[in-house]
Scaffold this active site. Structure first.
Site, mmCIF file in Angstrom:
data_model
loop_
_atom_site.group_PDB
_atom_site.id
_atom_site.type_symbol
_atom_site.label_atom_id
_atom_site.label_comp_id
_atom_site.label_asym_id
_atom_site.label_seq_id
_atom_site.Cartn_x
_atom_site.Cartn_y
_atom_site.Cartn_z
ATOM 1 N N HIS A 12 0.828 -1.204 0.000
ATOM 2 C CA HIS A 12 0.000 0.000 0.000
ATOM 3 C C HIS A 12 0.863 1.255 0.000
ATOM 4 O O HIS A 12 2.022 1.232 0.414
ATOM 5 C CB HIS A 12 -0.921 0.022 1.234
ATOM 6 C CG HIS A 12 -1.880 -1.122 1.298
ATOM 7 N ND1 HIS A 12 -1.608 -2.280 1.987
ATOM 8 C CD2 HIS A 12 -3.105 -1.296 0.736
ATOM 9 C CE1 HIS A 12 -2.622 -3.113 1.865
ATOM 10 N NE2 HIS A 12 -3.537 -2.546 1.111
ATOM 11 N N ASP A 123 12.082 4.292 4.308
ATOM 12 C CA ASP A 123 11.007 4.454 5.283
ATOM 13 C C ASP A 123 11.485 4.152 6.699
ATOM 14 O O ASP A 123 11.029 4.777 7.665
ATOM 15 C CB ASP A 123 9.822 3.556 4.924
ATOM 16 C CG ASP A 123 10.208 2.084 4.814
ATOM 17 O OD1 ASP A 123 11.356 1.789 4.459
ATOM 18 O OD2 ASP A 123 9.332 1.232 5.058
#
Length: 272
Positions: A12, A123
């Site tokens: 996602h 991330d």
């Protein structure tokens, strides 16, 4: 004006619209957020159409163009093909909007003390920065994604010292459904009890409480390796599946679902 942050993961992509920082070095409030599928086939033009549609309904953007709403963009990605399309989209559709892509060479202020710093996902560096800045270190960040659950450790000096990766909740449940002849994919919910009375709840019990026990075990071992007292280590839960697990674990000191987005805002402030 606001900042658009995008955390592009394997399963996602999480998007957030943040207001300006309330004070230097502190990201503002998340005004709106969206989660869309990460489709490697989606083109730059399709991403632009999707973003403009989402931004049109966001606070402070009553149908106006996205460029009237967004004053900056910050992106981190673990999928190179999707990141390529995002670069193209930003260059062609948002040429006047300052943007930063978190990658080697971008200033984060986080020293990466691993064998090969370029291997560490952007991330995870962003999460480390946000945890150290907003919650203090030493810290452990547990990011509950669909494909992977990641553990990232930050020293008291704000250094990224390493971490761990385990299979994500969704991908594990999907594997059980595919490989088990009499098993099937079930909804991710908390069952009535650990000792289940039917197959659906047995799968939910094994997945939820198994992940919770795994998280507590890994965090405990990490705290021990840090050589720190347990009550001095900040443990942050984040990720879109964190709501499902955080109440089942006693190790967390903070639940910050938008930690990555807030970290991206910090990176943007340091580079733009």
């Amino acid at each position: 004006m606001s900042l658009l942050c995008a955390d592009i993961g394997n399963s996602h992509t999480v998007l957030g619209l943040l207001d300006p920082a309330v004070e230097p070095g502190a990201p503002g409030q998340v005004l709106a957020d969206w989660r869309v599928g990460t489709d490697a086939r989606r083109t730059a033009d399709e991403w632009a159409v999707l973003l403009r549609g989402l931004l049109a309904g966001a606070p402070g953007a009553p149908g106006g163009p996205a460029t009237d709403t967004v004053s900056g963009v910050a992106v981190c990605a673990t999928v190179p093909t999707v990141l390529h399309e995002w670069r193209d989209m930003l260059a062609r559709h948002f040429p006047d909007v300052p943007h930063v892509v978190v990658e080697p060479g971008v200033r984060t202020g986080v020293p990466v003390l691993t064998d090969n710093p370029r291997e560490v996902g952007s991330d995870r560096i962003v999460n480390a920065l946000a945890a150290a800045t907003l919650h203090g270190g030493p810290a452990i960040v547990v990011d509950f994604g669909g494909t992977a659950t990641t553990f990232d450790v930050v020293s008291g000096r704000g250094q990224y010292v390493g971490g761990a990766i385990s299979p994500g909740i969704e991908i594990s449940l999907e594997a059980l459904g595919r490989r088990g002849a009499q098993l099937r994919t079930v909804e991710l919910l908390r069952p009535r009890s650990v000792i289940a009375k039917n197959t659906v709840e047995a799968l939910q019990s094994g997945m939820l409480f198994g992940v919770a026990a795994s998280v507590e075990g890994i965090v405990s071992r990490m705290v021990s390796e840090l050589g720190a007292e347990t009550d001095t280590v900040t443990v942050v839960a984040t990720g879109y599946l964190s709501d499902l697990v955080v109440a089942e674990c006693s190790c967390f000191t903070h639940h910050d679902p938008w930690l990555t987005l807030r970290g991206l805002a910090l990176v943007h402030a340091r580079n733009c």
